[in-house]
Design an enzyme around this catalytic site. Sequence first.
Site, PDB file in Angstrom:
ATOM      1  N   ASN A 159       4.859   0.289   1.479  1.00 55.09           N
ATOM      2  CA  ASN A 159       5.612   0.698   2.658  1.00 55.09           C
ATOM      3  C   ASN A 159       6.455  -0.453   3.196  1.00 55.09           C
ATOM      4  O   ASN A 159       7.682  -0.460   3.045  1.00 55.09           O
ATOM      5  CB  ASN A 159       4.630   1.216   3.726  1.00 55.09           C
ATOM      6  CG  ASN A 159       5.330   1.902   4.880  1.00 55.09           C
ATOM      7  OD1 ASN A 159       6.530   1.721   5.088  1.00 55.09           O
ATOM      8  ND2 ASN A 159       4.602   2.682   5.638  1.00 55.09           N
ATOM      9  N   ASP A 160       5.801  -1.447   3.757  1.00 55.87           N
ATOM     10  CA  ASP A 160       6.548  -2.527   4.400  1.00 55.87           C
ATOM     11  C   ASP A 160       7.449  -3.284   3.424  1.00 55.87           C
ATOM     12  O   ASP A 160       8.531  -3.713   3.789  1.00 55.87           O
ATOM     13  CB  ASP A 160       5.574  -3.504   5.064  1.00 55.87           C
ATOM     14  CG  ASP A 160       4.755  -2.828   6.158  1.00 55.87           C
ATOM     15  OD1 ASP A 160       5.306  -1.929   6.812  1.00 55.87           O
ATOM     16  OD2 ASP A 160       3.581  -3.171   6.320  1.00 55.87           O
ATOM     17  N   VAL A 161       7.007  -3.422   2.169  1.00 56.08           N
ATOM     18  CA  VAL A 161       7.774  -4.230   1.214  1.00 56.08           C
ATOM     19  C   VAL A 161       9.043  -3.527   0.740  1.00 56.08           C
ATOM     20  O   VAL A 161       9.841  -4.105   0.015  1.00 56.08           O
ATOM     21  CB  VAL A 161       6.924  -4.648  -0.012  1.00 56.08           C
ATOM     22  CG1 VAL A 161       5.774  -5.516   0.417  1.00 56.08           C
ATOM     23  CG2 VAL A 161       6.440  -3.448  -0.794  1.00 56.08           C
TER      24      VAL A 161
END
Lengths: 103, 459
Positions: free
Chosen positions: B385-387
């Site tokens: 998600n964040d990456v």
Amino acid sequence: MWQDFAQFFLDYRDFIYVIILSIFLGIEVISNVPAVLHTPLMSGANAIHGVVIIGAIIVMGHASPDDTLSLVLGFLAVILGTLNVVGGFVVTNRMLAMFKRKK
Amino acid sequence: MFWLEIAYLIGSLSFILGLKMLSNPDTAKRGNLYAGIGMGIAILGTILLHHNSEGQSIGNISWILLAMAVGTVIGYLLAMKVKMTAMPQMVSLFNGMGGACAAIISIVEYHGHHSQDFWLILVIYLGLVIGSISFAGSMVAYGKLDDRIKDIRANWLRILNLVILAVIVILVVMGVTDPGNSMFMWATLILALVYGVFFVMPIGGADMPVVISLLNSFTGMAAAFGGFLYSNQVMLTGGILVGSAGTILTILMCTAMNRSLLSVLVGSFGGGGTSGPRELGEQSVREIQGTDAAILCAYARRVAIIPGYGLAVAQAQHICHEFERILEEKGVEVYYAIHPVAGRMPGHMNVLLAEADVPYPKLLEMEEANDLMPQTDVAIIIGANDVVNPAAETDPGSPIYGMPIIQVTKADNVIVMKRSMGKGYAGIENELFFAPKTRMLFGDAKQSLSNLVSELKQI
């Protein structure tokens, strides 16, 4: 104060050299590590600082039999140090066993 | 004495060589083995040959061997039983054990010797402080990664931390100038433990690898203080090597996330950006069904797989490899784009995929993958998600702004496999899910992948 420090430097000169050179060596040795190996490397380094167990063995080995505090703490320290060494190397080995090169 | 020094020399050399070899995939396994053998020689040498300054050899041998046997059995079982997904917390746990060991050595040395030598007392205190912080901090990091401890974010905690640190410094100074007063030693011990807990408490989960690496180098330093205490070369070299290599590794990790060590420690991550997360409103996402996703992949020329922690949690690394293999059989070029901090620790994802027999030439690092992304037909995001959050590049108010990401939006199509619309580890919204070229494939990663595999077999 200055006198103390100068004396300290002279007394421990060899140690100071070892420390400085080891710091640079540590930086140099891992500076080209690919990101793939970050976790195994951290784990391997983790196992290596388990060398602190030698201190625990020395503490335990020279504790006098009537010094209960030292004996108990020393015993505990040896267990903890062994955990660090054995666990560290085994975990690293397990991780690395998965890196099989396939042509 | 001569043979003991030789044993220590061999130990030191094996550590240097071991670390060097651990930095190369081809030699890493042997490197670990060499370091282990060197460690064994140094330990054996100590038990058999060590004499203290009064010429006494090591006593209490049966107790030492018993303790080592206990430690070996527990350590071996823990290390063999832990799942690959739980590896980061296991490293943290073992690190804490080393820290505790160093702290205990300092306590016993303080009591046993009543040394008046200023420098030795100082070294004892430093070993105590750093070992205790490393122990307490590692335990908290372990608890957090194992989801036993929740983050506590509060500004007063940071201020309290600074106060505690200042008090520790004062206590050490007083303790060193008044070596006979053991009250200072115990107070230092307790405060250092408290500091270790509070130090890691406010740091967000996404930053935990950096903290573990930092604590790892702390324990290295604590071991080095022990080496100084006993004039023990192998403890000194081993400790300092890990101390400096660990520090560099910590900085490498921070660089990978485009964050400074200071901002990690002050703990701004996940605390919300200055402007707060942008309101995404009532945007809708577009779903895709397994059949369509399989067709999209089967007729692509090049597919990128971007794995994240979700893949690890679902234990989907094996089925993922199966998926990749079937696509390759159909003539699709598949590569994995590995973000440096995918998973919970740098390189963690590589370990997991290696476990599933994915050959590592297929694992591309972020820069390489981003170069290839414009020529990629489908980018499949599995539990990451964040990456892949574009806010890191476009929204200066986002807490992850500035972190390099895998630029999946450059690919022609994006498929996001996700359990639900939950937020990532950093707790922020992801615009990518609402982008026009994105399709969501909801469900457990393992289930979705096996569906894809069976669909592909029918094409």
